[in-house]
Scaffold this motif. Structure first.
Motif, PDB file in Angstrom:
ATOM      1  N   ASN A 124     -10.851  -6.852   1.843  1.00 15.05           N
ATOM      2  CA  ASN A 124      -9.934  -5.724   1.727  1.00 15.05           C
ATOM      3  C   ASN A 124     -10.489  -4.652   0.803  1.00 15.05           C
ATOM      4  N   CYS A 125     -11.210  -5.093  -0.256  1.00 13.68           N
ATOM      5  CA  CYS A 125     -11.738  -4.154  -1.249  1.00 13.68           C
ATOM      6  C   CYS A 125     -13.215  -3.827  -1.025  1.00 13.68           C
ATOM      7  N   HIS A 126     -13.753  -4.274   0.113  1.00 15.40           N
ATOM      8  CA  HIS A 126     -15.154  -3.972   0.469  1.00 15.40           C
ATOM      9  C   HIS A 126     -16.116  -4.365  -0.659  1.00 15.40           C
ATOM     10  N   ILE A 134      -4.278  -3.836  -7.241  1.00 17.70           N
ATOM     11  CA  ILE A 134      -3.266  -3.141  -6.434  1.00 17.70           C
ATOM     12  C   ILE A 134      -2.940  -3.938  -5.172  1.00 17.70           C
ATOM     13  N   ALA A 135      -3.946  -4.609  -4.604  1.00 15.26           N
ATOM     14  CA  ALA A 135      -3.697  -5.431  -3.416  1.00 15.26           C
ATOM     15  C   ALA A 135      -2.721  -6.557  -3.718  1.00 15.26           C
ATOM     16  N   CYS A 147      -8.785  -2.062  -7.090  1.00 15.45           N
ATOM     17  CA  CYS A 147      -8.395  -2.376  -5.714  1.00 15.45           C
ATOM     18  C   CYS A 147      -7.790  -3.777  -5.621  1.00 15.45           C
ATOM     19  N   LYS A 148      -8.428  -4.742  -6.285  1.00 17.87           N
ATOM     20  CA  LYS A 148      -7.945  -6.117  -6.213  1.00 17.87           C
ATOM     21  C   LYS A 148      -6.560  -6.248  -6.864  1.00 17.87           C
ATOM     22  N   GLY A 185     -10.280   3.081 -13.423  1.00 20.77           N
ATOM     23  CA  GLY A 185     -11.205   2.990 -12.307  1.00 20.77           C
ATOM     24  C   GLY A 185     -12.663   3.081 -12.694  1.00 20.77           C
ATOM     25  N   ALA A 233     -14.647  -3.527  -8.392  1.00 24.57           N
ATOM     26  CA  ALA A 233     -13.479  -3.325  -7.525  1.00 24.57           C
ATOM     27  C   ALA A 233     -12.195  -3.836  -8.176  1.00 24.57           C
TER      28      ALA A 233
END
Length: 438
Positions: free
Chosen positions: A43-45, A89-90, A86-87, A136, A83
């Motif tokens: 999901n977070c590439h 927030i997922a 991203c992780k 970030g 990442a």
């Protein structure tokens, strides 16, 4: 460090104090750990896997024996995984920035606390990396609550006489000055936060801004002037090194000899210039970022004269395909020179049932008495005279660059890579790699 390795445990980590994290992380993995983590990575590439609890714990245990009697521990940035936003927030799509900041701070605190636990009573000196932010990758604001709170954690075991000033400068921009402990004599460590100097840097709002970088350069100049006035030696530590990013330059097929500029790690050469100007007192610079074991030299446009030896340390994280490793060094207490160092690497990338063994010893591999600007200059000159990488020293360097990393990239670009080692400006690099006629 990857706190998301077992996604089912993350809500527990969010709710628990840092003191309870180890018990949570050490517990048996969730039944669907692999499935959920793989989905999170996709999901977070994510390009690879960072340091799990098992690997971190294995590395700390492996460090204790070769580092018995260590005077200090130095961590040159990127304490938290790639990442990271991203992780998070997922897993917590409705979370707010303050909750995210708290989780970042707790993860940083956990890593630092574990290092102190592995080396009781030994000071731990930490630099921030491009991942170590509350907003970030490569994003950060100066003068924030995040820096103030993180600074308190980083400096909590510093001597009282230096803690307040270190906390003040950390709250401003994530940098600080601290005396290296006895028996090292009359030497200061200046820890930089060179996220602000990166070519990729933006504020948390996504805007470029050189204000924080310029303020830090001014602070660095002042610290060096003060050290010179009292005849102190200086070590400097940051995360992102000065110089050419050859990997990105090569993968983007940038034609440097055709007139294009190579990709640089930093937005300017100001930091490197300041260090070279003070090469008479700067004994060593330590950086990381590439995850590889490297030796560089900072000097004026590739010309002989004043220079600073740079040691770039390899990573515990195996995200770039390397096997995890750490470095144990010996320092001359009277001169603060780096006399020798050994790199220890794991037999696997996971840390599970891993055997850690000595990968190489600098003095034995390169037949040098010390890691200084003189010895590094001689080493690089030998590499430059060996464009086919045929000598034992060149072969040793290529092997040691990244233990277990099977890519032939360093062999393929050996002459160009060697040009990066002592030519930190775009102009000097181009003069090194391109025929004189061009």
């Amino acid at each position: 460090f990857e706190p998301f390795w077992d996604p089912a445990k993350v809500p527990q980590l969010v709710a628990a104090p840092v003191s309870a994290w180890k018990a949570i992380l050490a517990a048996a993995p969730s039944p669907d750990q692999q499935q959920r983590f793989t989905a999170l990575q996709q999901n977070c590439h994510a390009r690879g896997v960072d340091t799990s609890y098992a690997l971190f714990d294995s590395s700390l245990k492996a460090m204790r024996k070769p580092a018995t009697g260590a005077g200090f521990v130095a961590v040159s940035g990127d304490l938290i995984s790639h990442a990271f936003p991203c992780k998070y927030i997922a897993l917590f799509p409705n979370s707010d920035p303050e909750a995210y900041r708290t989780f970042v701070e707790k993860t940083l605190d956990y890593v630092i606390d574990e290092l102190y636990g592995a080396f009781p009573g030994v000071p731990v000196f930490v630099a921030l990396g491009n991942n170590d932010s509350d907003c970030g990758d490569y994003r950060l604001d100066a003068h924030t609550e995040f820096l103030a709170m993180t600074g308190k954690e980083v400096t909590k075991n510093f001597p009282v006489s230096e803690r307040e000033s270190a906390q003040e400068s950390f709250a401003v921009g994530g940098y600080y000055s601290i005396a290296l402990p006895a028996p090292i004599e009359n030497t200061r460590l200046l820890v930089l936060n060179d996220i602000f100097m990166s070519k990729n840097y933006t504020t948390c709002a996504g805007k470029p801004d050189l204000t924080a970088a310029d303020a830090q350069i001014a602070w660095l100049r002042q610290q060096l002037a003060e050290a010179r006035a009292v005849k102190q030696k200086v070590w400097v530590m940051g995360h992102i090194p000065p110089g050419v990013d050859l990997h990105t330059t090569a993968t983007k097929m940038i034609d440097v000899c055709g007139g294009r500029s190579p990709v640089m790690y930093l937005s300017s050469e100001k930091m490197a210039d300041v260090l070279v100007e003070s090469a008479d007192i700067v004994e060593l610079a330590i950086f990381a970022h590439t995850h590889m074991d490297e030796s560089h030299l900072l000097q004026n446009d590739g010309q002989s004269g004043k220079s600073v030896a740079v040691k770039m340390v390899s990573s515990i994280s195996p995200i770039n395909g390397n096997h995890p490793s750490f470095t144990v060094a010996q320092v001359d207490p009277s001169s603060a020179a780096l006399k020798d160092y050994k790199v220890f690497a794991a037999s696997s990338q996971t840390g599970v049932d891993a055997a850690w063994s000595e990968e190489y010893d600098f003095a034995r591999s390169y037949h040098e008495a010390e890691f200084t600007s003189t010895s590094v200059s001689q080493l690089i000159a030998g590499f430059a005279a060996d464009p086919g990488a045929k000598t034992q020293a060149s072969q040793n360097y290529i092997q040691d660059f990244s233990f277990g990393y099977l890519s032939p990239v360093l062999t393929m670009f050996w002459p160009e890579y060697v040009c990066t080692l002592s030519n930190h400006t775009a102009q000097a690099f181009k003069a090194c790699v391109c025929p004189a006629a061009q």
